[in-house]
Write an enzyme that holds these catalytic residues in place. Structure first.
Site, mmCIF file in Angstrom:
data_model
loop_
_atom_site.group_PDB
_atom_site.id
_atom_site.type_symbol
_atom_site.label_atom_id
_atom_site.label_comp_id
_atom_site.label_asym_id
_atom_site.label_seq_id
_atom_site.Cartn_x
_atom_site.Cartn_y
_atom_site.Cartn_z
ATOM 1 N N LYS A 19 81.867 21.889 46.150
ATOM 2 C CA LYS A 19 83.330 21.793 45.953
ATOM 3 C C LYS A 19 83.800 20.342 46.080
ATOM 4 C CE LYS A 19 84.227 24.542 49.427
ATOM 5 N NZ LYS A 19 82.840 24.809 49.883
ATOM 6 N N ARG A 94 91.217 29.660 52.262
ATOM 7 C CA ARG A 94 89.938 30.192 52.718
ATOM 8 C C ARG A 94 90.080 31.576 53.323
ATOM 9 N NH1 ARG A 94 86.868 25.418 53.640
ATOM 10 N NH2 ARG A 94 84.941 25.745 54.737
ATOM 11 N N ARG A 133 72.463 16.570 53.044
ATOM 12 C CA ARG A 133 73.724 15.875 52.735
ATOM 13 C C ARG A 133 73.945 14.671 53.641
ATOM 14 N NH1 ARG A 133 79.296 19.057 52.449
ATOM 15 N NH2 ARG A 133 78.726 19.720 54.533
ATOM 16 N N ARG A 166 76.929 15.387 58.779
ATOM 17 C CA ARG A 166 77.979 16.155 59.432
ATOM 18 C C ARG A 166 77.410 16.990 60.572
ATOM 19 N NH1 ARG A 166 81.794 18.941 54.955
ATOM 20 N NH2 ARG A 166 81.602 20.715 56.391
ATOM 21 N N ARG A 177 78.453 29.431 59.104
ATOM 22 C CA ARG A 177 79.477 29.120 58.093
ATOM 23 C C ARG A 177 79.341 30.055 56.898
ATOM 24 N NH1 ARG A 177 78.176 23.013 57.413
ATOM 25 N NH2 ARG A 177 79.500 23.136 55.575
HETATM 26 P P1 AP5 Z 1 79.406 19.224 48.727
HETATM 27 O O1 AP5 Z 1 80.085 18.765 47.492
HETATM 28 O O2 AP5 Z 1 79.602 18.457 49.974
HETATM 29 O O3 AP5 Z 1 79.689 20.781 48.970
HETATM 30 P P2 AP5 Z 1 80.988 21.526 49.529
HETATM 31 O O4 AP5 Z 1 81.132 22.773 48.729
HETATM 32 O O5 AP5 Z 1 82.147 20.589 49.575
HETATM 33 O O6 AP5 Z 1 80.466 21.897 50.968
HETATM 34 P P3 AP5 Z 1 81.180 21.772 52.383
HETATM 35 O O7 AP5 Z 1 80.073 21.887 53.398
HETATM 36 O O8 AP5 Z 1 82.056 20.566 52.452
HETATM 37 O O9 AP5 Z 1 82.040 23.028 52.401
HETATM 38 P P4 AP5 Z 1 82.613 23.727 53.605
HETATM 39 O O10 AP5 Z 1 83.519 24.617 52.902
HETATM 40 O O11 AP5 Z 1 81.638 24.367 54.513
HETATM 41 O O12 AP5 Z 1 83.224 22.530 54.513
HETATM 42 P P5 AP5 Z 1 84.690 21.999 54.694
HETATM 43 O O13 AP5 Z 1 84.612 20.549 54.907
HETATM 44 O O14 AP5 Z 1 85.574 22.525 53.630
HETATM 45 O O15 AP5 Z 1 77.832 19.272 48.399
HETATM 46 C C1 AP5 Z 1 76.883 19.613 49.394
HETATM 47 C C2 AP5 Z 1 75.591 18.819 49.181
HETATM 48 O O16 AP5 Z 1 74.986 19.250 47.965
HETATM 49 C C3 AP5 Z 1 75.777 17.297 49.051
HETATM 50 O O17 AP5 Z 1 74.704 16.638 49.656
HETATM 51 C C4 AP5 Z 1 75.776 17.061 47.544
HETATM 52 O O18 AP5 Z 1 75.294 15.769 47.223
HETATM 53 C C5 AP5 Z 1 74.833 18.150 47.073
HETATM 54 N N1 AP5 Z 1 75.164 18.652 45.725
HETATM 55 C C6 AP5 Z 1 76.409 18.873 45.211
HETATM 56 N N2 AP5 Z 1 76.342 19.338 43.950
HETATM 57 C C7 AP5 Z 1 75.003 19.434 43.654
HETATM 58 C C8 AP5 Z 1 74.286 19.863 42.510
HETATM 59 N N3 AP5 Z 1 74.921 20.277 41.376
HETATM 60 N N4 AP5 Z 1 72.939 19.855 42.554
HETATM 61 C C9 AP5 Z 1 72.279 19.409 43.673
HETATM 62 N N5 AP5 Z 1 72.908 18.989 44.801
HETATM 63 C C10 AP5 Z 1 74.257 19.000 44.797
HETATM 64 O O19 AP5 Z 1 85.109 22.693 56.072
HETATM 65 C C11 AP5 Z 1 84.486 22.337 57.276
HETATM 66 C C12 AP5 Z 1 85.096 23.134 58.424
HETATM 67 O O20 AP5 Z 1 86.503 22.818 58.548
HETATM 68 C C13 AP5 Z 1 85.059 24.661 58.258
HETATM 69 O O21 AP5 Z 1 83.839 25.206 58.692
HETATM 70 C C14 AP5 Z 1 86.248 25.083 59.135
HETATM 71 O O22 AP5 Z 1 85.903 25.043 60.500
HETATM 72 C C15 AP5 Z 1 87.263 23.969 58.870
HETATM 73 N N6 AP5 Z 1 88.134 24.295 57.734
HETATM 74 C C16 AP5 Z 1 88.213 23.611 56.550
HETATM 75 N N7 AP5 Z 1 89.098 24.182 55.727
HETATM 76 C C17 AP5 Z 1 89.603 25.262 56.394
HETATM 77 C C18 AP5 Z 1 90.544 26.266 56.056
HETATM 78 N N8 AP5 Z 1 91.149 26.280 54.843
HETATM 79 N N9 AP5 Z 1 90.816 27.220 56.956
HETATM 80 C C19 AP5 Z 1 90.237 27.214 58.197
HETATM 81 N N10 AP5 Z 1 89.303 26.310 58.571
HETATM 82 C C20 AP5 Z 1 89.000 25.332 57.674
HETATM 83 MG MG MG Z 2 83.322 19.755 51.124
#
Ligand code: AP5
Ligand code: MG
Ligand code: ZN
Length: 228
Positions: A19, A94, A133, A166, A177
């Site tokens: 994402k 979410r 990552r 991270r 997660r």
């Molecule tokens: P990346 O692009 O970083 O993936 P992502 O989908 O953004 O993954 P996240 O881990 O950021 O999602 P998340 O939803 O768990 O975390 P968030 O920060 O939102 O890609 C991942 C890896 O894959 C990278 O190394 C990249 O290079 C690689 N990659 C990408 N595309 C690729 C491809 N096509 N092929 C190969 N490799 C590839 O949330 C973190 C925490 O915050 C949550 O757990 C929660 O505690 C809190 N939080 C955030 N939002 C909310 C909410 N709305 N409500 C409540 N709590 C929340």
């Molecule tokens: Mg992300």
């Protein structure tokens, strides 16, 4: 774009689905801000704000930060002038409560979501990706030591900043997660499907190929066409 109408895009997908990677590219292509709830929480934590410290206890465990706190935070962000033409939402909503709150807030301004792309990636790939990552401390650029490594180990190609891992990317927390994703966030797939906004895309292809399909889906939505 979007016939002059503001365009709000909701990026859906499991943790590690890509994402953030795709939202950032799309943000550059469309000149719309990327609004990532996770990034805002991490920025608050870096600055040791009360919001950041509160969010930390949930993030470290791989759980969700409570809806009321998250909704207020994202709505405040969306209310800023740079989101007047739209935004790319990454990691929000979410939960169904968050999706509802977002719809209502946009509706009050005569706005609505244009498209909800879903990045589909298998659980095993997610666990592998998150283990590899790395993120730049300075400019938040994203790397993967397996699929998209930096030119110099531990350093950002773009700004030379230090790369970090991270805290919630250890396999144990990733499994939690994923569990939370299936329980609390996956119901949004049905929600956006019912609203005729869902566009599933295979996320297990090269980053550029996924981005091309994403831009095509957004162009369809922006032209006022049904996305499905
Ligand atoms: P990346 O692009 O970083 O993936 P992502 O989908 O953004 O993954 P996240 O881990 O950021 O999602 P998340 O939803 O768990 O975390 P968030 O920060 O939102 O890609 C991942 C890896 O894959 C990278 O190394 C990249 O290079 C690689 N990659 C990408 N595309 C690729 C491809 N096509 N092929 C190969 N490799 C590839 O949330 C973190 C925490 O915050 C949550 O757990 C929660 O505690 C809190 N939080 C955030 N939002 C909310 C909410 N709305 N409500 C409540 N709590 C929340
Ligand atoms: Mg992300
Ligand atoms: Zn950098």
């Amino acid at each position: 774009m979007n016939g002059g109408q503001p365009l709000y895009i909701v990026m859906l997908g499991a943790p590690g689905a890509g994402k953030g990677t795709q939202a950032r590219l799309l943000s550059e292509a469309l000149n719309l801000p990327q609004v990532s709830s996770g990034d805002i929480f991490r920025e608050n934590l870096k600055n040791q704000t009360p919001l950041g410290l509160l969010a930390k206890q949930y993030m470290d465990a791989g759980g969700l930060v409570p809806d009321d706190i998250t909704i207020d935070m994202v709505m405040e962000r969306l209310g800023r002038p740079d989101c007047a033409d739209g935004a790319i939402l990454d990691g929000f909503p979410r939960t169904l409560a968050q999706a509802d709150a977002l719809d209502q807030a946009l509706a009050r301004q005569g706005r609505c979501i244009g498209v909800a792309p879903l990045l589909e990636v298998a659980d095993e790939a997610v666990i592998e990706r998150l283990a590899g990552r790395r993120i730049c401390r300075e400019c938040q650029a994203m790397y993967n030591i397996d699929s998209s490594p930096p030119r110099v180990e531990g350093r950002c190609d773009k700004c030379g900043g230090e790369l970090y891992r991270r805290a919630d990317d250890d396999p144990e927390t990733v499994r939690n997660r994923l569990f939370v994703y299936y329980k609390q966030t996956a119901p949004l797939i049905g929600y956006y499907y019912a609203h005729r906004l869902l566009v599933p895309l295979s996320g297990e292809r090269p980053i550029e190929a996924v981005q091309a399909d994403l831009q095509a889906a957004v162009a369809t939505a922006a032209a006022g066409g049904r996305v499905r």
